[in-house]
Design a protein around this motif. Structure first.
Motif, PDB file in Angstrom:
ATOM      1  N   ALA A 191       0.837  -1.180   0.015  1.00 41.46           N
ATOM      2  CA  ALA A 191      -0.085  -0.114  -0.102  1.00 41.46           C
ATOM      3  C   ALA A 191       0.826   1.212  -0.077  1.00 41.46           C
ATOM      4  O   ALA A 191       0.342   2.361  -0.230  1.00 41.46           O
ATOM      5  N   GLY A 192       2.289   1.364   0.427  1.00 40.66           N
ATOM      6  CA  GLY A 192       2.965   2.420   0.305  1.00 40.66           C
ATOM      7  C   GLY A 192       2.467   3.532   1.230  1.00 40.66           C
ATOM      8  O   GLY A 192       2.525   3.315   2.291  1.00 40.66           O
ATOM      9  N   ILE A 193       2.116   4.527   0.499  1.00 46.70           N
ATOM     10  CA  ILE A 193       1.368   5.644   1.411  1.00 46.70           C
ATOM     11  C   ILE A 193      -0.215   5.507   1.659  1.00 46.70           C
ATOM     12  O   ILE A 193      -0.810   6.549   2.186  1.00 46.70           O
ATOM     13  N   GLY A 194      -0.636   4.710   0.765  1.00 44.60           N
ATOM     14  CA  GLY A 194      -2.094   4.471   0.835  1.00 44.60           C
ATOM     15  C   GLY A 194      -2.977   5.271  -0.238  1.00 44.60           C
ATOM     16  O   GLY A 194      -4.196   5.637  -0.327  1.00 44.60           O
TER      17      GLY A 194
ATOM     18  N   ALA B 187      -6.896   4.826  -0.967  1.00 42.58           N
ATOM     19  CA  ALA B 187      -7.833   6.069  -0.759  1.00 42.58           C
ATOM     20  C   ALA B 187      -8.697   6.744  -1.847  1.00 42.58           C
ATOM     21  O   ALA B 187     -10.164   6.666  -1.599  1.00 42.58           O
ATOM     22  N   LEU B 188      -8.250   6.455  -3.065  1.00 44.06           N
ATOM     23  CA  LEU B 188      -8.890   6.616  -4.369  1.00 44.06           C
ATOM     24  C   LEU B 188      -9.948   5.594  -4.538  1.00 44.06           C
ATOM     25  O   LEU B 188     -11.072   6.086  -4.527  1.00 44.06           O
TER      26      LEU B 188
ATOM     27  N   ALA C  61     -15.412   2.161   1.393  1.00 44.33           N
ATOM     28  CA  ALA C  61     -14.051   2.000   2.075  1.00 44.33           C
ATOM     29  C   ALA C  61     -14.361   0.346   2.662  1.00 44.33           C
ATOM     30  O   ALA C  61     -13.250  -0.178   2.911  1.00 44.33           O
ATOM     31  N   ALA C  62     -15.506  -0.190   2.849  1.00 49.82           N
ATOM     32  CA  ALA C  62     -15.758  -1.565   3.337  1.00 49.82           C
ATOM     33  C   ALA C  62     -15.246  -2.502   2.189  1.00 49.82           C
ATOM     34  O   ALA C  62     -14.956  -3.651   2.602  1.00 49.82           O
TER      35      ALA C  62
ATOM     36  N   THR D 101      -3.190   9.350   5.021  1.00 48.05           N
ATOM     37  CA  THR D 101      -3.655   9.571   3.884  1.00 48.05           C
ATOM     38  C   THR D 101      -5.154   9.190   3.744  1.00 48.05           C
ATOM     39  O   THR D 101      -5.855   9.870   3.137  1.00 48.05           O
ATOM     40  N   HIS D 102      -5.716   7.989   4.206  1.00 50.70           N
ATOM     41  CA  HIS D 102      -7.088   7.599   4.341  1.00 50.70           C
ATOM     42  C   HIS D 102      -7.819   8.668   5.074  1.00 50.70           C
ATOM     43  O   HIS D 102      -8.919   9.048   4.698  1.00 50.70           O
ATOM     44  N   ALA D 103      -7.354   9.213   6.287  1.00 60.42           N
ATOM     45  CA  ALA D 103      -8.085  10.188   7.009  1.00 60.42           C
ATOM     46  C   ALA D 103      -8.244  11.454   6.288  1.00 60.42           C
ATOM     47  O   ALA D 103      -9.484  11.987   6.624  1.00 60.42           O
ATOM     48  N   LEU D 104      -7.157  11.846   5.671  1.00 61.62           N
ATOM     49  CA  LEU D 104      -7.308  13.152   4.973  1.00 61.62           C
ATOM     50  C   LEU D 104      -8.117  13.138   3.658  1.00 61.62           C
ATOM     51  O   LEU D 104      -8.685  13.957   3.527  1.00 61.62           O
ATOM     52  N   ASN D 105      -8.526  11.907   3.273  1.00 65.90           N
ATOM     53  CA  ASN D 105      -9.649  11.478   2.216  1.00 65.90           C
ATOM     54  C   ASN D 105     -10.945  11.287   2.764  1.00 65.90           C
ATOM     55  O   ASN D 105     -11.694  10.691   1.913  1.00 65.90           O
TER      56      ASN D 105
END
Length: 108
Positions: free
Chosen positions: A13-16, A20-21, A28-29, A47-51
């Motif tokens: 996943a690297g940085i996600g 996120a996209l 998300a599920a 990254t997920h939270a910011l998106n």
């Protein structure tokens, strides 16, 4: 392309960014992230939270079988590998759960 309801596995996943996209498109599920480097998991979650998404994130190696493998972490995370390559050097070695199971890297 991705459609609502598709299931996405992001392996490495690297940085996600991609998860996120994908989570914004399919929900998300339906997105499952796997990252062997434990130091990247907080970045992925950020990254997920910011998106505004929260797909599942597992600190694990996905592979054939179960057990533990060594992850050779390099300063450029995109060059980290399960193979030792002295040409690129590495900054840490983690022992990681394999087989897609739980996991959690432990420094050696």
């Amino acid at each position: 392309g991705l459609e609502s309801g598709d299931v996405v596995l992001e392996i490495g996943a690297g940085i996600g960014f991609l998860s996120a996209l994908a989570a914004r498109i399919v929900g998300a599920a339906n997105v499952h992230c796997y990252e062997a480097n434990p130091a990247l998991v907080p970045r992925i979650r950020r990254t997920h939270a910011l998106n505004g998404v929260a797909p599942s994130v597992s600190n694990a190696v996905v592979g054939d079988g179960t057990g533990e493998v060594d992850l050779f972490v390099r300063p450029d995370f995109t060059k980290s590998s399960l193979e030792s390559d002295d040409r690129n050097g590495y900054s840490a070695i983690y022992s990681c759960g394999g087989g897609g199971g739980g996991g959690g890297g432990k420094p050696k």
